[in-house]
Design a protein around this motif. Structure first.
Motif, PDB file in Angstrom:
ATOM      1  N   HIS A   8     -11.003  -0.663   4.266  1.00  0.00           N
ATOM      2  CA  HIS A   8     -11.622  -0.928   2.961  1.00  0.00           C
ATOM      3  C   HIS A   8     -10.664  -0.576   1.818  1.00  0.00           C
ATOM      4  N   ASN A   9     -11.182  -0.436   0.589  1.00  0.00           N
ATOM      5  CA  ASN A   9     -10.355  -0.088  -0.561  1.00  0.00           C
ATOM      6  C   ASN A   9     -11.274   0.251  -1.727  1.00  0.00           C
ATOM      7  N   GLY A  10     -10.797   1.078  -2.632  1.00  0.00           N
ATOM      8  CA  GLY A  10     -11.639   1.590  -3.707  1.00  0.00           C
ATOM      9  C   GLY A  10     -12.109   0.556  -4.701  1.00  0.00           C
ATOM     10  N   GLY A  11     -11.372  -0.556  -4.849  1.00  0.00           N
ATOM     11  CA  GLY A  11     -11.764  -1.581  -5.801  1.00  0.00           C
ATOM     12  C   GLY A  11     -12.607  -2.693  -5.223  1.00  0.00           C
ATOM     13  N   ASN A  12     -12.901  -2.628  -3.938  1.00  0.00           N
ATOM     14  CA  ASN A  12     -13.628  -3.728  -3.293  1.00  0.00           C
ATOM     15  C   ASN A  12     -15.004  -3.981  -3.911  1.00  0.00           C
ATOM     16  N   ALA A  13     -15.738  -2.915  -4.180  1.00  0.00           N
ATOM     17  CA  ALA A  13     -17.123  -3.074  -4.645  1.00  0.00           C
ATOM     18  C   ALA A  13     -17.207  -3.812  -5.972  1.00  0.00           C
ATOM     19  N   SER A  14     -16.190  -3.686  -6.802  1.00  0.00           N
ATOM     20  CA  SER A  14     -16.218  -4.330  -8.113  1.00  0.00           C
ATOM     21  C   SER A  14     -15.574  -5.715  -8.109  1.00  0.00           C
ATOM     22  N   HIS A  15     -15.184  -6.200  -6.939  1.00  0.00           N
ATOM     23  CA  HIS A  15     -14.577  -7.536  -6.830  1.00  0.00           C
ATOM     24  C   HIS A  15     -15.228  -8.321  -5.690  1.00  0.00           C
ATOM     25  N   LYS A  30     -15.211 -14.813   8.745  1.00  0.00           N
ATOM     26  CA  LYS A  30     -15.888 -13.627   8.219  1.00  0.00           C
ATOM     27  C   LYS A  30     -15.355 -13.338   6.826  1.00  0.00           C
ATOM     28  N   ALA A  31     -15.995 -12.388   6.163  1.00  0.00           N
ATOM     29  CA  ALA A  31     -15.546 -11.988   4.826  1.00  0.00           C
ATOM     30  C   ALA A  31     -14.149 -11.388   4.879  1.00  0.00           C
ATOM     31  N   CYS A  32     -13.398 -11.617   3.808  1.00  0.00           N
ATOM     32  CA  CYS A  32     -12.036 -11.098   3.671  1.00  0.00           C
ATOM     33  C   CYS A  32     -11.976  -9.594   3.940  1.00  0.00           C
ATOM     34  N   ASP A  33     -12.914  -8.848   3.399  1.00  0.00           N
ATOM     35  CA  ASP A  33     -12.990  -7.400   3.587  1.00  0.00           C
ATOM     36  C   ASP A  33     -14.409  -6.977   3.215  1.00  0.00           C
ATOM     37  N   THR A  34     -14.717  -5.704   3.335  1.00  0.00           N
ATOM     38  CA  THR A  34     -16.043  -5.197   2.965  1.00  0.00           C
ATOM     39  C   THR A  34     -15.878  -3.905   2.175  1.00  0.00           C
ATOM     40  N   THR A  35     -16.986  -3.403   1.652  1.00  0.00           N
ATOM     41  CA  THR A  35     -16.915  -2.192   0.831  1.00  0.00           C
ATOM     42  C   THR A  35     -16.925  -0.923   1.671  1.00  0.00           C
ATOM     43  N   GLY A  36     -17.399  -1.006   2.914  1.00  0.00           N
ATOM     44  CA  GLY A  36     -17.499   0.192   3.731  1.00  0.00           C
ATOM     45  C   GLY A  36     -18.771   0.969   3.435  1.00  0.00           C
ATOM     46  N   GLU A  45     -16.268   5.807   2.488  1.00  0.00           N
ATOM     47  CA  GLU A  45     -15.416   5.519   3.635  1.00  0.00           C
ATOM     48  C   GLU A  45     -14.000   5.186   3.193  1.00  0.00           C
ATOM     49  N   HIS A  46     -13.860   4.418   2.099  1.00  0.00           N
ATOM     50  CA  HIS A  46     -12.502   4.046   1.683  1.00  0.00           C
ATOM     51  C   HIS A  46     -11.675   5.270   1.302  1.00  0.00           C
ATOM     52  N   ALA A  47     -12.319   6.275   0.677  1.00  0.00           N
ATOM     53  CA  ALA A  47     -11.604   7.504   0.330  1.00  0.00           C
ATOM     54  C   ALA A  47     -11.274   8.315   1.587  1.00  0.00           C
ATOM     55  N   PHE A  48     -12.218   8.352   2.523  1.00  0.00           N
ATOM     56  CA  PHE A  48     -11.989   9.053   3.789  1.00  0.00           C
ATOM     57  C   PHE A  48     -10.815   8.451   4.554  1.00  0.00           C
ATOM     58  N   ALA A  65       8.885   9.366  13.107  1.00  0.00           N
ATOM     59  CA  ALA A  65       8.406   7.986  13.254  1.00  0.00           C
ATOM     60  C   ALA A  65       8.484   7.247  11.923  1.00  0.00           C
ATOM     61  N   GLU A  66       8.683   5.947  12.004  1.00  0.00           N
ATOM     62  CA  GLU A  66       8.554   5.081  10.837  1.00  0.00           C
ATOM     63  C   GLU A  66       7.097   4.639  10.746  1.00  0.00           C
ATOM     64  N   VAL A  67       6.544   4.676   9.547  1.00  0.00           N
ATOM     65  CA  VAL A  67       5.127   4.375   9.349  1.00  0.00           C
ATOM     66  C   VAL A  67       4.960   3.428   8.167  1.00  0.00           C
ATOM     67  N   ALA A  68       4.102   2.418   8.339  1.00  0.00           N
ATOM     68  CA  ALA A  68       3.732   1.518   7.255  1.00  0.00           C
ATOM     69  C   ALA A  68       2.219   1.520   7.124  1.00  0.00           C
ATOM     70  N   LEU A  69       1.731   1.542   5.890  1.00  0.00           N
ATOM     71  CA  LEU A  69       0.296   1.445   5.632  1.00  0.00           C
ATOM     72  C   LEU A  69      -0.040   0.049   5.128  1.00  0.00           C
ATOM     73  N   THR A  70      -1.240  -0.414   5.429  1.00  0.00           N
ATOM     74  CA  THR A  70      -1.628  -1.765   5.041  1.00  0.00           C
ATOM     75  C   THR A  70      -2.057  -1.864   3.583  1.00  0.00           C
ATOM     76  N   ARG A  71      -2.287  -0.734   2.932  1.00  0.00           N
ATOM     77  CA  ARG A  71      -2.572  -0.753   1.496  1.00  0.00           C
ATOM     78  C   ARG A  71      -1.835   0.387   0.815  1.00  0.00           C
ATOM     79  N   GLU A  72      -1.569   0.216  -0.491  1.00  0.00           N
ATOM     80  CA  GLU A  72      -0.695   1.129  -1.214  1.00  0.00           C
ATOM     81  C   GLU A  72      -1.445   2.174  -2.030  1.00  0.00           C
ATOM     82  N   SER A  73      -2.756   2.018  -2.162  1.00  0.00           N
ATOM     83  CA  SER A  73      -3.526   2.953  -2.973  1.00  0.00           C
ATOM     84  C   SER A  73      -4.980   2.899  -2.535  1.00  0.00           C
ATOM     85  N   ASP A  74      -5.815   3.698  -3.188  1.00  0.00           N
ATOM     86  CA  ASP A  74      -7.255   3.638  -2.941  1.00  0.00           C
ATOM     87  C   ASP A  74      -7.983   3.118  -4.177  1.00  0.00           C
ATOM     88  N   SER A  75      -7.282   2.321  -4.961  1.00  0.00           N
ATOM     89  CA  SER A  75      -7.902   1.763  -6.154  1.00  0.00           C
ATOM     90  C   SER A  75      -7.773   0.248  -6.228  1.00  0.00           C
TER      91      SER A  75
END
Length: 212
Positions: A8-15, A30-36, A45-48, A65-75
């Motif tokens: 999820h992500n912190g801005g999902n609910a407002s978009h 299915k939907a692109c993403d959900t609010t959690g 959940e997105h903050a967790f 280890a090398e690590v990549a995250l799928t999102r850059e923020s929680d906003s």
């Protein structure tokens, strides 16, 4: 390279228009993403997932280890499940872990790991994903003491073909539902920074065992 996918992500609910856009998940749309979900006290959940993923990334990087995250923020918004699944191939990852908290009936408790069933192009990674799932499950159980889910899966493990993040994966990948955020006992643990650190350490051990 390890991909961590904080759900999820912190801005999902407002978009809603953006996240409700329909995308292909390999065997349907299915939907692109959900609010959690969130705990009864409002810990989202997105903050967790963002906090836990960053704790885990720090531990993994400290171990080299090398690590990549799928999102850059929680906003932000999204990314879509298709983009999340594609990250593994884009960064030439060796494994991917999607981190979530469940929103089941409050009477259910415990954690479970979700591995893919064969869907189209993911067939080559199904067996390795199951091996990854078992390594994550065993280490998480040992490191946190949390019980296997009482409401889904068997012995803390489930296999599904309705999650785009698994259907479209090209590297070994599993989801973990770290607990049920609607259950008071699980919610208390998931809301605790010190317990999230235990979760991160357990997940790091699971990945270490998988690669070891």
């Amino acid at each position: 390279m390890i991909v961590l996918d904080p759900g999820h992500n912190g801005g999902n609910a407002s978009h809603p228009a953006e996240i409700n856009k329909q995308v292909s998940v390999g065997n349907g749309r299915k939907a692109c993403d959900t609010t959690g979900t969130s705990t009864p006290d409002g810990y989202s959940e997105h903050a967790f997932t963002w906090d836990l993923s960053n704790r885990l990334a720090k531990l993994l990087r400290e171990d080299g280890a090398e690590v990549a995250l799928t999102r850059e923020s929680d906003s932000g918004v999204g990314p879509c499940i298709t983009e999340r699944a594609a990250t593994g191939k884009r960064v030439d990852a060796d494994a991917a872990l999607s981190i979530h908290g469940d929103g089941a009936d409050a009477s259910g408790y415990g954690f479970h790991v979700i591995a893919p069933l064969p869907v189209g192009g993911n067939k080559a990674i199904v067996d390795e994903s199951l091996r990854l799932g078992r390594a994550i499950r065993d280490a998480y159980r040992a490191g946190t003491g949390m019980p296997y889910s009482t409401y889904l899966g068997e012995d803390g493990l489930d296999q599904r073909d309705d999650l785009g993040g698994l259907n479209l994966a090209t590297v070994p990948k599993v989801f973990i539902e770290c607990g049920n955020m609607q259950n008071p006992g699980d919610a208390a643990k998931m809301s605790s920074a010190s317990f999230r650190q235990r979760m991160a350490e357990a997940l790091a051990k699971g990945l270490e065992n998988y690669f070891g």
